[in-house]
Design an enzyme around this catalytic site. Structure first.
Site, short mmCIF file in Angstrom:
data_model
loop_
_atom_site.label_atom_id
_atom_site.label_comp_id
_atom_site.label_asym_id
_atom_site.label_seq_id
_atom_site.Cartn_x
_atom_site.Cartn_y
_atom_site.Cartn_z
N HIS A 181 0.85 -1.19 0.00
CA HIS A 181 0.00 0.00 0.00
C HIS A 181 0.89 1.24 0.00
O HIS A 181 1.99 1.23 0.57
CB HIS A 181 -0.89 0.05 1.26
CG HIS A 181 -2.11 -0.80 1.19
ND1 HIS A 181 -2.65 -1.42 2.30
CD2 HIS A 181 -2.93 -1.12 0.16
CE1 HIS A 181 -3.73 -2.09 1.96
NE2 HIS A 181 -3.92 -1.93 0.67
N CYS A 279 -2.34 2.74 9.28
CA CYS A 279 -3.32 1.72 8.90
C CYS A 279 -4.52 1.74 9.84
O CYS A 279 -5.63 1.37 9.44
CB CYS A 279 -2.68 0.34 8.93
SG CYS A 279 -1.63 -0.03 7.51
#
Length: 286
Positions: A181, A279
């Site tokens: 990511h 996150c």
């Protein structure tokens, strides 16, 4: 906000200016590692859910102590990765874009986040046609909307987000599977349009994307392999305080040299699932 000529983003007193964040977090009562969908996960490793909850609570309290608003979405059974709230959506000033996960194990999270946002008055939420994993790969930096692709979010999703929000998207290709990511390889240090600032690990990007980042952020902070491999880049900044892994000591020193205030929070148990401080939070922009 008054700024000094020497360092963008600093006030007239020479200190960087913090902005208040509105954050969504998801409690990890059901967190475990029962499958493997990224290089950080090992389903054979025992996870201490109680310890994960304690670390997550410490993270939440840290944000609250820094003056940020935190709202909590309870986790759901059978969705152990739901704690990684950043992947739940992109909430921008122009609207909210939901997610479509690359892996079926996480598919059930998408509608849970979309419904929460709509109930909270942050909808309607666009249900995407193409795979995108929210703020994991879609990061707002001032006037820029940076979008990662290569492992999770599809390149076609960038154009979809661009059309839905009516703002340009800058595509960046990730090439190292450890940094699957964008938020594992790039930290938004300051998203004020007058002086946007980022830190990034060049080794996570292809040559073209490195050139793009160098052009957009010529003063951006480049980090190293040592920082990236402890997920040090997966950090949350309010423009002054940077909440990050205590293992990223070199990164903390670099940030301090630039006038930021590193705030270490241990999330070692949640790291077993491949996530750090960033996150665990979704920024709620209005």
């Amino acid at each position: 906000m008054a700024t000094t000529a020497g360092r963008p983003g600093t006030t007239a007193t020479g200190r960087r200016a913090a902005r208040r964040l509105e954050l969504l977090m998801c409690s990890p009562e059901h967190f475990t590692v029962s499958y493997e969908i990224n290089p950080w996960m090992d389903a054979a490793t025992d996870v201490d859910t109680g310890r994960a909850l304690a670390q997550w609570t410490a993270l939440r309290r840290t944000f609250e102590r820094l003056g940020h608003g935190v709202r909590v979405l309870p986790g759901l059974p059978g969705l152990p990765d739901m704690v990684y709230a950043a992947n739940g959506a992109l909430v921008a000033a122009q609207g909210s874009v939901g997610v479509r996960f690359a892996h079926p194990e996480r598919a059930g999270e998408a509608e849970a986040y979309a419904r929460w946002l709509e109930d909270a008055g942050l909808g309607p939420v666009h249900r995407p046609e193409h795979v995108n994993e929210g703020e994991g790969d879609l990061l707002v930096v001032g006037e820029h909307l940076l979008a990662g692709h290569g492992f999770r979010t599809e390149l076609a999703a960038h154009r979809e987000v661009e059309a839905v929000l009516g703002r340009p998207v800058t595509s960046l290709r990730l090439v190292d599977p450890r940094f699957y990511h964008l938020d594992t390889a790039l930290t938004v240090l300051d998203d004020d349009p007058e002086h946007p600032d980022v830190a990034w690990f060049p080794g996570a990007f292809d040559e073209e994307s490195r050139g793009v980042l160098e052009t957009l952020f010529p003063r951006g902070l480049r980090t190293d392999e040592e920082t990236a491999r402890v997920l040090g880049m997966n950090a949350v900044s309010d423009g002054r305080h940077v909440v990050l892994s205590p293992r990223a000591q070199r990164y903390a020193a670099q940030l301090a040299e630039r006038g930021y205030e590193p705030v270490p929070v241990d999330l070692s148990e949640l790291l077993r699932g491949g996530g750090g401080a960033k996150c665990c939070v979704l920024v709620l922009r209005r």
